[in-house]
Design a protein around this motif. Structure first.
Motif, short mmCIF file in Angstrom:
data_model
loop_
_atom_site.label_atom_id
_atom_site.label_comp_id
_atom_site.label_asym_id
_atom_site.label_seq_id
_atom_site.Cartn_x
_atom_site.Cartn_y
_atom_site.Cartn_z
N GLU A 131 73.18 -108.11 4.54
CA GLU A 131 71.94 -108.65 5.10
C GLU A 131 72.22 -109.69 6.18
N ILE A 132 73.17 -110.56 5.91
CA ILE A 132 73.53 -111.58 6.89
C ILE A 132 74.10 -110.94 8.15
N ASP A 133 74.91 -109.90 7.99
CA ASP A 133 75.51 -109.22 9.15
C ASP A 133 74.44 -108.68 10.10
N ILE A 134 73.30 -108.34 9.57
CA ILE A 134 72.20 -107.82 10.40
C ILE A 134 71.43 -108.96 11.07
N PHE A 135 71.12 -110.00 10.32
CA PHE A 135 70.24 -111.05 10.85
C PHE A 135 70.98 -112.11 11.68
N GLU A 136 72.26 -112.36 11.38
CA GLU A 136 72.97 -113.44 12.09
C GLU A 136 72.99 -113.26 13.60
N PRO A 137 73.37 -112.08 14.12
CA PRO A 137 73.39 -111.96 15.58
C PRO A 137 72.01 -112.07 16.22
N ILE A 138 70.97 -111.64 15.53
CA ILE A 138 69.61 -111.74 16.05
C ILE A 138 69.22 -113.22 16.18
N ILE A 139 69.50 -113.99 15.12
CA ILE A 139 69.17 -115.42 15.15
C ILE A 139 70.04 -116.14 16.16
N SER A 140 71.34 -115.84 16.17
CA SER A 140 72.26 -116.55 17.07
C SER A 140 71.95 -116.29 18.53
N ASN A 141 71.57 -115.08 18.85
CA ASN A 141 71.22 -114.77 20.25
C ASN A 141 70.01 -115.58 20.69
N ARG A 142 69.03 -115.75 19.80
CA ARG A 142 67.84 -116.53 20.15
C ARG A 142 68.18 -118.02 20.27
N VAL A 143 69.05 -118.50 19.40
CA VAL A 143 69.48 -119.90 19.49
C VAL A 143 70.20 -120.15 20.82
N LYS A 144 71.06 -119.22 21.22
CA LYS A 144 71.78 -119.36 22.47
C LYS A 144 70.81 -119.41 23.66
N GLU A 145 69.79 -118.57 23.61
CA GLU A 145 68.79 -118.54 24.70
C GLU A 145 68.02 -119.85 24.79
N LEU A 146 67.75 -120.47 23.64
CA LEU A 146 66.88 -121.64 23.59
C LEU A 146 67.63 -122.97 23.52
N ASN A 147 68.95 -122.93 23.52
CA ASN A 147 69.74 -124.17 23.45
C ASN A 147 69.38 -125.08 24.63
#
Length: 281
Positions: A45-61
């Motif tokens: 489950e984490i393998d699926i959601f981590e990149p989705i969350i991390s990509n959004r964090v990178k965009e909004l940093n």
């Protein structure tokens, strides 16, 4: 409310399956004000959601200075909220019934609403998070509040999880000082003066989670490694809670941001505070 993305939601885990707690775990949480639960989310489950969350964090940093040039708060982490409102995929994770049910059962309440989410990514060589109480920011007239802190990557012993002052939640509002060098000095003295036991859970796997009460004193060490400490947090409160009179600028700001349009005495319910779990439903 959420934004559609080019992600097939049918391929995402539902996160509806129940995570069963023991009576001893509930009692321990209520006595100490914090608990570690293993494998709240699976590695798959984490393998699926981590990149989705991390990509959004990178965009909004929003940080535009190197870590070493920031103040204590800025050094502590990249802090991004409202992620579930911006992504249907992230909403699947943040609004998960599995997590909300755990929160409700630990607090001993029949239902919970979300206050807000926050990604807390501690950068390589990022600074420590000072001692603080989360609920000094929240205009909520209840002690039935709880934060889930769930790593999206393994947390090594070197990086460590948070440090909690056991039973500190029983004192309620200790200090209005926001997260800062001052809060660290003041509350560290309080912890030592009261002789409170401090507990850190050390290394955690991705998908393990800690839960702590809104009034529980806690801090976190810096990140001495070359890798990002990626953590997602979700704050819950008991359904039926009313808005407290905002008695600080921090609480006035939170009222506007997370309980828009409400005033003291109103039920703490808005479209961005949906009911995530109700016992028996």
């Amino acid at each position: 409310m959420t934004v559609k993305e080019n992600i097939d939601l049918s391929t995402l885990p539902t996160l509806k399956e129940s995570y069963d707690l023991t009576k001893e775990q509930v009692e321990s949480y209520q006595e100490k004000g914090h608990i570690l639960l293993r494998n709240v989310a699976t590695q798959d489950e984490i393998d699926i959601f981590e990149p989705i969350i991390s990509n959004r964090v990178k965009e909004l940093n929003y940080h535009d200075k190197p870590v070493e040039e920031r103040d204590t708060y800025g050094k502590a982490f990249i802090q991004i909220g409202r992620l579930w409102e911006q992504s249907e995929a992230i909403a699947r994770f943040v609004l998960a019934k599995r997590f909300a049910k755990i929160a409700a059962e630990l607090m001993g309440v029949d239902g919970v609403r979300i206050y807000h989410d926050q990604a807390l990514y501690k950068e390589p060589h990022g600074g420590h998070t000072p001692w603080h109480q989360d609920q000094i920011y929240w205009p909520l007239d209840t002690d039935k509040t709880i934060t889930m802190w769930i790593p999206l990557v393994p947390i090594s012993e070197e990086v460590g999880s948070m440090t909690f002052a056991s039973e500190s939640h029983k004192a309620g509002y200790i200090s209005k000082v926001v997260i800062s060098d001052e809060s660290h000095r003041t509350l560290e003295q309080y912890v030592k003066g009261k002789g409170l036991q401090t507990v850190t859970y050390g290394a955690m796997a991705a998908g393990d989670a800690t839960f702590h009460a809104g009034w529980t004193l806690h801090n976190a060490p810096g990140n001495p490694t070359d890798t990002m400490r990626k953590v997602m947090t979700v704050i819950y409160y008991a359904d039926g809670t009313r808005v407290a009179e905002p008695d600080s600028n921090a609480r006035r700001g939170d009222l506007q941001a997370w309980l828009p349009g409400l005033k003291a005495g109103d039920l703490a319910q808005t479209p961005i505070n949906p009911l995530l779990y109700k016992k028996g439903e």
